[in-house]
Design a protein around this motif. Sequence first.
Motif, PDB file in Angstrom:
ATOM      1  N   ALA A  32       0.844  -1.205   0.000  1.00 14.54           N
ATOM      2  CA  ALA A  32       0.000   0.000   0.000  1.00 14.54           C
ATOM      3  C   ALA A  32       0.875   1.249   0.000  1.00 14.54           C
ATOM      4  CB  ALA A  32      -0.935  -0.010   1.203  1.00 14.54           C
ATOM      5  N   ASN A  33       1.947   1.253   0.803  1.00 18.04           N
ATOM      6  CA  ASN A  33       2.863   2.405   0.834  1.00 18.04           C
ATOM      7  C   ASN A  33       3.540   2.601  -0.517  1.00 18.04           C
ATOM      8  OD1 ASN A  33       2.308   3.024   3.477  1.00 18.04           O
ATOM      9  ND2 ASN A  33       4.027   1.842   4.313  1.00 18.04           N
ATOM     10  N   THR A  34       4.009   1.506  -1.105  1.00 15.20           N
ATOM     11  CA  THR A  34       4.681   1.589  -2.400  1.00 15.20           C
ATOM     12  C   THR A  34       3.709   2.063  -3.472  1.00 15.20           C
ATOM     13  OG1 THR A  34       6.148  -0.222  -1.754  1.00 15.20           O
ATOM     14  CG2 THR A  34       5.994   0.248  -4.100  1.00 15.20           C
ATOM     15  N   ALA A  35       2.497   1.526  -3.452  1.00 17.22           N
ATOM     16  CA  ALA A  35       1.489   1.925  -4.438  1.00 17.22           C
ATOM     17  C   ALA A  35       1.182   3.413  -4.319  1.00 17.22           C
ATOM     18  CB  ALA A  35       0.219   1.096  -4.249  1.00 17.22           C
ATOM     19  N   ALA A  51      11.007   4.785 -15.305  1.00 18.97           N
ATOM     20  CA  ALA A  51       9.626   4.273 -15.346  1.00 18.97           C
ATOM     21  C   ALA A  51       9.626   2.806 -15.776  1.00 18.97           C
ATOM     22  CB  ALA A  51       8.780   5.115 -16.299  1.00 18.97           C
ATOM     23  N   LYS A  52      10.405   2.493 -16.801  1.00 12.97           N
ATOM     24  CA  LYS A  52      10.457   1.115 -17.278  1.00 12.97           C
ATOM     25  C   LYS A  52      11.053   0.194 -16.219  1.00 12.97           C
ATOM     26  CE  LYS A  52      10.606   2.237 -22.182  1.00 12.97           C
ATOM     27  NZ  LYS A  52      11.366   2.172 -23.440  1.00 12.97           N
ATOM     28  N   LYS A  53      12.066   0.689 -15.492  1.00 12.58           N
ATOM     29  CA  LYS A  53      12.696  -0.110 -14.433  1.00 12.58           C
ATOM     30  C   LYS A  53      11.699  -0.342 -13.288  1.00 12.58           C
ATOM     31  CE  LYS A  53      16.807  -0.311 -11.556  1.00 12.58           C
ATOM     32  NZ  LYS A  53      18.004   0.350 -11.092  1.00 12.58           N
ATOM     33  N   ASP A  54      10.957   0.731 -12.911  1.00  7.37           N
ATOM     34  CA  ASP A  54       9.947   0.611 -11.850  1.00  7.37           C
ATOM     35  C   ASP A  54       8.848  -0.376 -12.263  1.00  7.37           C
ATOM     36  OD1 ASP A  54      11.305   2.464 -10.343  1.00  7.37           O
ATOM     37  OD2 ASP A  54       9.946   4.129 -10.779  1.00  7.37           O
ATOM     38  N   LEU A  55       8.438  -0.275 -13.501  1.00  4.36           N
ATOM     39  CA  LEU A  55       7.405  -1.165 -14.021  1.00  4.36           C
ATOM     40  C   LEU A  55       7.873  -2.617 -13.970  1.00  4.36           C
ATOM     41  CD1 LEU A  55       4.609  -1.374 -15.367  1.00  4.36           C
ATOM     42  CD2 LEU A  55       5.737  -1.021 -17.570  1.00  4.36           C
ATOM     43  N   ALA A  56       9.118  -2.851 -14.380  1.00  2.00           N
ATOM     44  CA  ALA A  56       9.673  -4.210 -14.351  1.00  2.00           C
ATOM     45  C   ALA A  56       9.760  -4.738 -12.919  1.00  2.00           C
ATOM     46  CB  ALA A  56      11.044  -4.232 -15.019  1.00  2.00           C
ATOM     47  N   THR A  57      10.169  -3.865 -11.983  1.00  2.00           N
ATOM     48  CA  THR A  57      10.277  -4.273 -10.577  1.00  2.00           C
ATOM     49  C   THR A  57       8.907  -4.654 -10.014  1.00  2.00           C
ATOM     50  OG1 THR A  57      12.185  -2.821 -10.264  1.00  2.00           O
ATOM     51  CG2 THR A  57      11.011  -3.509  -8.283  1.00  2.00           C
ATOM     52  N   LEU A  58       7.903  -3.823 -10.274  1.00  2.00           N
ATOM     53  CA  LEU A  58       6.548  -4.096  -9.779  1.00  2.00           C
ATOM     54  C   LEU A  58       5.981  -5.378 -10.400  1.00  2.00           C
ATOM     55  CD1 LEU A  58       5.082  -0.478  -9.756  1.00  2.00           C
ATOM     56  CD2 LEU A  58       5.590  -1.896  -7.759  1.00  2.00           C
ATOM     57  N   GLY A  63       4.556 -10.994  -9.971  1.00  2.00           N
ATOM     58  CA  GLY A  63       4.756 -12.347 -10.484  1.00  2.00           C
ATOM     59  C   GLY A  63       5.200 -13.313  -9.392  1.00  2.00           C
ATOM     60  N   ALA A  64       6.088 -12.825  -8.496  1.00  2.00           N
ATOM     61  CA  ALA A  64       6.573 -13.677  -7.404  1.00  2.00           C
ATOM     62  C   ALA A  64       5.419 -14.043  -6.459  1.00  2.00           C
ATOM     63  CB  ALA A  64       7.685 -12.968  -6.636  1.00  2.00           C
ATOM     64  N   ILE A  65       4.547 -13.082  -6.186  1.00  2.00           N
ATOM     65  CA  ILE A  65       3.391 -13.346  -5.317  1.00  2.00           C
ATOM     66  C   ILE A  65       2.450 -14.355  -5.990  1.00  2.00           C
ATOM     67  CG2 ILE A  65       1.286 -12.310  -4.350  1.00  2.00           C
ATOM     68  CD1 ILE A  65       2.929  -9.826  -3.727  1.00  2.00           C
ATOM     69  N   GLU A  66       2.194 -14.158  -7.272  1.00  2.00           N
ATOM     70  CA  GLU A  66       1.312 -15.079  -8.009  1.00  2.00           C
ATOM     71  C   GLU A  66       1.912 -16.483  -8.082  1.00  2.00           C
ATOM     72  OE1 GLU A  66      -1.861 -15.114  -9.762  1.00  2.00           O
ATOM     73  OE2 GLU A  66      -2.028 -13.622  -8.198  1.00  2.00           O
ATOM     74  N   ASP A  67       3.227 -16.561  -8.295  1.00  2.00           N
ATOM     75  CA  ASP A  67       3.885 -17.867  -8.335  1.00  2.00           C
ATOM     76  C   ASP A  67       3.717 -18.597  -7.002  1.00  2.00           C
ATOM     77  OD1 ASP A  67       4.635 -17.402 -10.924  1.00  2.00           O
ATOM     78  OD2 ASP A  67       6.724 -16.901 -10.463  1.00  2.00           O
TER      79      ASP A  67
END
Length: 193
Positions: A32-35, A51-58, A63-67
């Motif tokens: 929530a803080n990051t969002a 922006a692209k780096k932030d997008l890739a990190t998020l 993906g890790a949570i979904e996995d």
Amino acid sequence: MQQPLTLEIISPKDLEMEPIKFNFDDLKAAIANTAEIYKGMEYTEETMQVAKKDLATLRKFRGAIEDKRKEVKKMCLAPYEDFEAKIKELTGLIDEPINLIDGQVKEYDQARVDAKVAKSKAYFEERAEALNLQQIILWDVFIRSDYEKLSLSDKKIQEDIDSRLSKWRDIRPGGSLVDRTETAKAGRRKSCI
């Protein structure tokens, strides 16, 4: 069957699983803080790489949570999938006699339907001949699908045959007959010789 059989679950006895515990509150607060930080961010042409780096990190974090969710789901479903396969094996064993019996019941019912229709046809032919309509009305055109219903009594069928045949007695000049009621019901014109 000789004795009533029931499916008895031996383990787990109450079929209630404990909730899966993990650091939900910590993750929720951090996400929530990051969002919130990213909601206020505006990227420009100069910061588009960031922006692209932030997008890739998020996306990687999501993906890790979904996995992990899929991994836990697979672990939770493993006992069920084993149970389901065994149940399908059991129902397959039951389906064999069900299909055999069902085939015999359908065969028996079809024989009863065939006999009922034959009896109705014989009555129709007798009544059509008595009314001198046997050359005018054909059974294949006259029969109704209701005559095949086992729930419909022979008496009701005979009453219907008598009622419908009585409508055919009025012959138009030229030897042709059109029963407008029957035509409307059947959705077609019946030509008669």
